[in-house]
Enzyme design. Structure first.
Site, short mmCIF file in Angstrom:
data_model
loop_
_atom_site.label_atom_id
_atom_site.label_comp_id
_atom_site.label_asym_id
_atom_site.label_seq_id
_atom_site.Cartn_x
_atom_site.Cartn_y
_atom_site.Cartn_z
N HIS A 180 12.19 -22.13 4.24
CA HIS A 180 10.68 -21.74 3.34
C HIS A 180 9.69 -22.91 3.65
O HIS A 180 8.56 -22.47 3.67
CB HIS A 180 11.45 -21.48 1.99
CG HIS A 180 10.40 -20.72 1.41
ND1 HIS A 180 9.34 -21.50 0.44
CD2 HIS A 180 9.92 -19.36 1.48
CE1 HIS A 180 8.37 -20.44 -0.14
NE2 HIS A 180 8.86 -19.19 0.55
N HIS A 201 2.49 -17.03 4.01
CA HIS A 201 2.08 -16.64 2.80
C HIS A 201 0.82 -16.02 2.52
O HIS A 201 -0.07 -16.51 3.77
CB HIS A 201 2.20 -17.72 1.52
CG HIS A 201 3.63 -17.94 1.44
ND1 HIS A 201 4.30 -18.76 1.96
CD2 HIS A 201 4.69 -17.20 0.45
CE1 HIS A 201 5.80 -18.67 1.58
NE2 HIS A 201 5.85 -17.73 0.64
N HIS A 210 9.74 -12.49 4.74
CA HIS A 210 10.90 -12.61 3.64
C HIS A 210 12.01 -11.48 3.82
O HIS A 210 12.92 -11.98 3.52
CB HIS A 210 10.07 -12.76 2.27
CG HIS A 210 9.56 -13.88 1.95
ND1 HIS A 210 7.94 -13.88 2.22
CD2 HIS A 210 9.76 -15.06 1.52
CE1 HIS A 210 7.59 -15.22 2.03
NE2 HIS A 210 8.54 -15.76 1.47
N HIS A 338 4.99 -11.79 -7.82
CA HIS A 338 5.56 -12.95 -7.36
C HIS A 338 5.54 -14.07 -7.45
O HIS A 338 6.31 -14.91 -7.74
CB HIS A 338 5.48 -12.40 -5.84
CG HIS A 338 5.98 -13.68 -4.84
ND1 HIS A 338 5.00 -14.58 -4.37
CD2 HIS A 338 7.08 -14.03 -4.55
CE1 HIS A 338 5.72 -15.50 -3.67
NE2 HIS A 338 7.17 -15.15 -3.75
N HIS A 342 7.59 -17.45 -9.57
CA HIS A 342 7.98 -18.69 -9.09
C HIS A 342 7.56 -19.67 -9.99
O HIS A 342 8.37 -20.60 -10.28
CB HIS A 342 6.94 -18.74 -7.71
CG HIS A 342 7.74 -18.44 -6.44
ND1 HIS A 342 8.78 -19.18 -5.95
CD2 HIS A 342 7.65 -17.36 -5.60
CE1 HIS A 342 9.08 -18.73 -4.77
NE2 HIS A 342 8.56 -17.47 -4.64
N PHE A 359 6.39 -24.11 -3.12
CA PHE A 359 7.12 -23.37 -1.83
C PHE A 359 7.92 -24.55 -0.92
O PHE A 359 8.87 -24.01 -0.33
CB PHE A 359 5.77 -23.24 -0.78
CG PHE A 359 5.04 -21.82 -1.19
CD1 PHE A 359 5.76 -20.76 -1.59
CD2 PHE A 359 3.67 -21.77 -1.00
CE1 PHE A 359 4.89 -19.79 -2.07
CE2 PHE A 359 3.11 -20.65 -1.26
CZ PHE A 359 3.56 -19.63 -1.77
N HIS A 372 13.34 -12.55 -4.03
CA HIS A 372 12.69 -11.89 -2.85
C HIS A 372 13.50 -10.42 -2.59
O HIS A 372 12.99 -9.70 -2.05
CB HIS A 372 12.87 -12.82 -1.60
CG HIS A 372 11.60 -13.72 -1.79
ND1 HIS A 372 10.24 -13.16 -1.29
CD2 HIS A 372 11.26 -14.62 -2.38
CE1 HIS A 372 9.42 -13.97 -1.50
NE2 HIS A 372 9.86 -14.97 -2.10
#
Ligand code: C2O
Length: 599
Positions: A180, A201, A210, A338, A342, A359, A372
């Protein structure tokens, strides 16, 4: 929730015009029906970056790059890595699929880790092409809140074994987490474009990348416990039963645990899918009752999966092609819930909201893979919702490629197009209720204009660019109105907020409200709440860092057709758009706003 109130501008005549609007003379408050554009000024048609068929106009010229001479040489030689060709498309023109990362150019990204971390994978020059796995029966990914002790024990064991692998084993948990970091905060360059970052992203590569990432993660876990039927769980945060951190992830003695999570957000705390972190301090309105929070979450899911996702670009995000800088524009699901999940999960006490809130570090929390898996499941559900909800058919998307190590430590090249059907990859999801299907938002009730004082002063603007240092409203002209239902089915009316620019080192969130009236508080449960823009930290440059601050320039698209219908505003000439900064607004610049139509 900040309330939006009427403005004292009712007596003031505003001449509203912007780069993207025709000029019109109007008063506020007003009835939307009265916005008449002036007859003698033609709408200006600016080609703006956030159009659905853009190829390269979204990134500044200097960020575009022709393939390097080196790439030509490599193509001539049959590819750097021998076993594979560079792309399956020999075109060197712009508008080519995003190629695999150049592993020889992997760098330590400006990630924000207290000590810079090297997230480059072990090097290999042997790349094999992906082949569909053979299997006897589908692996069924279960809802995390529904699994039994045996399942927990199995996942715990598999992850224990994965954590015990040496760090330089590409199957190890630490290498899985680094995937990632490498693909998402600037570790990689596109093969053949030595100056161009590869970052998945904020673009149409988000869902596809993903899917492959967790596919290999799951296969490796299964092979470590010798159980090819092992399937990872999904965090069912879109249904009331799943709206807290699933308990299998909260036992500190298990391998599924991660210490770096927000301690306030442990079960039974209900997740806030529209999390505005700075308003968290307990007060009369926060946290809302569990019942209210669940309702808001369901409405947000409905909005993002249905209203804001009627076309493929709205759902998947903006096109991102070879030679382009990343960050063209989020799809609806990536943006919210999403990004909010996070941020809500990451530890607010860590310098950069590690692990989930950044990230570079989010792959270190096993919760990440469950988040995910659900995002992946929601992608599959979206395709069954009808209308124009279909995956892109553009070859530049279908042929884009990634590299992953598989359960046998082979470096595998995969294509987006091979990952469109989970069943071909051998997995499916446990069927559970989808309660948000019917959770339509409601219009805030219309009422007599308030003479009360302003709760939140707002600024009216008629010129762009603007800075979001306060609540800002503007009028946007609608190129078409009163369309037939056939026209509406064919083309979605889309609000395009373009040239959203900010420093990647700060967290940013603002809400976008359409046609709010007087001092009504607009929440996620209201039709007027068109959407929210959320940026997750991409990296953080240290004070002494030599890295210059890095600006992100992106755009946002929101579906208007259902929203305006539900507000009975379909015959209006224009809409009132209000931006409510939630955090980081001071440093957000927006260069334009307009309405476009896309199928
Ligand atoms: Cu690559 Cu949930 O982010």
């Amino acid at each position: 929730m900040i309330s939006i109130s009427s403005s004292p501008l009712s007596l003031m005549s505003l001449n509203i015009s912007s780069n993207f609007n025709t000029s019109s003379s109007l008063q506020y408050p007003f009835s939307q029906k009265q916005h008449q554009p002036s007859k003698n000024r033609k709408p200006k048609h600016h080609k703006i970056a956030c159009t659905s068929n853009d190829t390269n106009q979204n990134s500044p010229k200097e960020q575009e790059q022709k393939p390097s001479p080196r790439r030509n040489v490599l193509i001539g030689l049959g590819g750097l890595y021998g076993a594979t060709t560079l792309t399956n498309n020999n075109s060197l023109a712009f508008g080519a699929p995003v190629p695999i990362p150049d592993l020889t150019k992997c760098v330590i990204p400006p990630s924000g880790a207290p000590v810079p971390i090297n997230c480059c994978p072990p090097f290999s020059k042997d790349i094999i092409d992906f082949k569909y796995p053979s299997f006897e029966k589908l692996r069924v990914r279960p809802a995390a809140q529904l699994v039994d002790d045996d399942y927990f024990a199995k996942y715990n064991k598999a992850l224990e074994l994965m954590r015990a692998l040496p760090d330089d084993d590409p199957r190890s948990f630490s290498q899985q987490a680094k995937i990632h970091c490498a693909y998402c905060v600037g570790g990689y360059k596109q093969l053949g474009y030595p100056e161009i970052e590869l970052s998945v992203h904020n673009s149409w590569l988000f869902l596809a990348f993903h899917r492959w990432y967790i596919y290999f993660y799951e296969r490796i876990l299964g092979s470590l416990i010798n159980d090819p039927t092992f399937a990872i769980p999904f965090w069912n945060f879109d249904a009331p039963d799943g709206m807290q951190i699933p308990s299998i992830f909260t036992n500190p003695n298990s391998s599924l645990y991660d210490l770096k999570r927000d301690s306030r957000h442990q079960p039974p705390r209900i997740i806030d899918l529209n999390y505005n972190k700075d308003t968290e301090d307990p007060g009369p309105n926060y946290p809302p009752s569990a019942e209210q929070q669940i309702k808001d979450n369901l409405t947000l899911m409905h909005k993002q999966m249905i209203t804001n996702s009627k076309t493929c670009i709205l759902f998947h995000g903006s096109p991102y092609r070879a030679g382009q800088a990343p960050g063209k524009g989020h799809g609806a699901l990536e943006m919210s819930p999403h990004n909010n999940v996070h941020i809500w999960s990451g530890d607010a006490k860590q310098p950069y909201r590690e692990d989930m809130g950044n990230f570079y570090s989010s792959g270190r929390d096993p919760l990440f893979y469950a988040l995910h898996a659900n995002v992946d499941r929601l992608w599959s559900i979206w395709k069954t919702l009808g209308g124009k909800r279909k995956d892109p058919t553009d070859d530049d998307w279908l042929e884009s490629e990634f590299l992953f190590y598989d359960e046998n430590k082979n470096l595998v090249k995969v294509k987006v197009k091979d990952g469109l059907d989970g069943k071909k990859l051998g997995y499916d999801y446990q069927k559970v209720d989808i309660p948000w299907i019917n959770s339509k938002p409601k219009p805030a009730s219309r009422r007599v204009q308030s003479k009360g004082k302003l709760l939140t002063p707002r600024k009216f603007v008629d010129k762009f660019p603007i800075v979001l240092d306060s609540v800002v409203s503007t009028i946007v002209k609608r190129p078409k109105k009163s369309r037939s239902s056939k026209e509406k089915e064919d083309e979605e009316e889309i609000l395009v907020i373009d040239g959203i620019e900010f420093d990647s080192n700060i967290e940013v969130k603002f809400d976008v409200i359409v046609n709010d009236e007087d001092d009504k508080v607009i929440g996620v449960g209201n039709t007027e709440f068109a959407g929210t823009f959320v940026n997750l930290l991409h990296g953080h440059n240290h004070e002494n860092s030599t890295n210059k601050k890095k600006n992100i320039v992106t755009c946002m698209r929101l579906g208007l057709t259902d929203l305006l219908e539900d507000l009975k505003a379909d015959d209006d000439d224009s809409i009132l758009v209000t931006f409510i900064p939630r955090y980081g607004g001071d440093s957000v610049k927006i260069s334009g706003i307009k309405i476009e139509f896309a199928n």
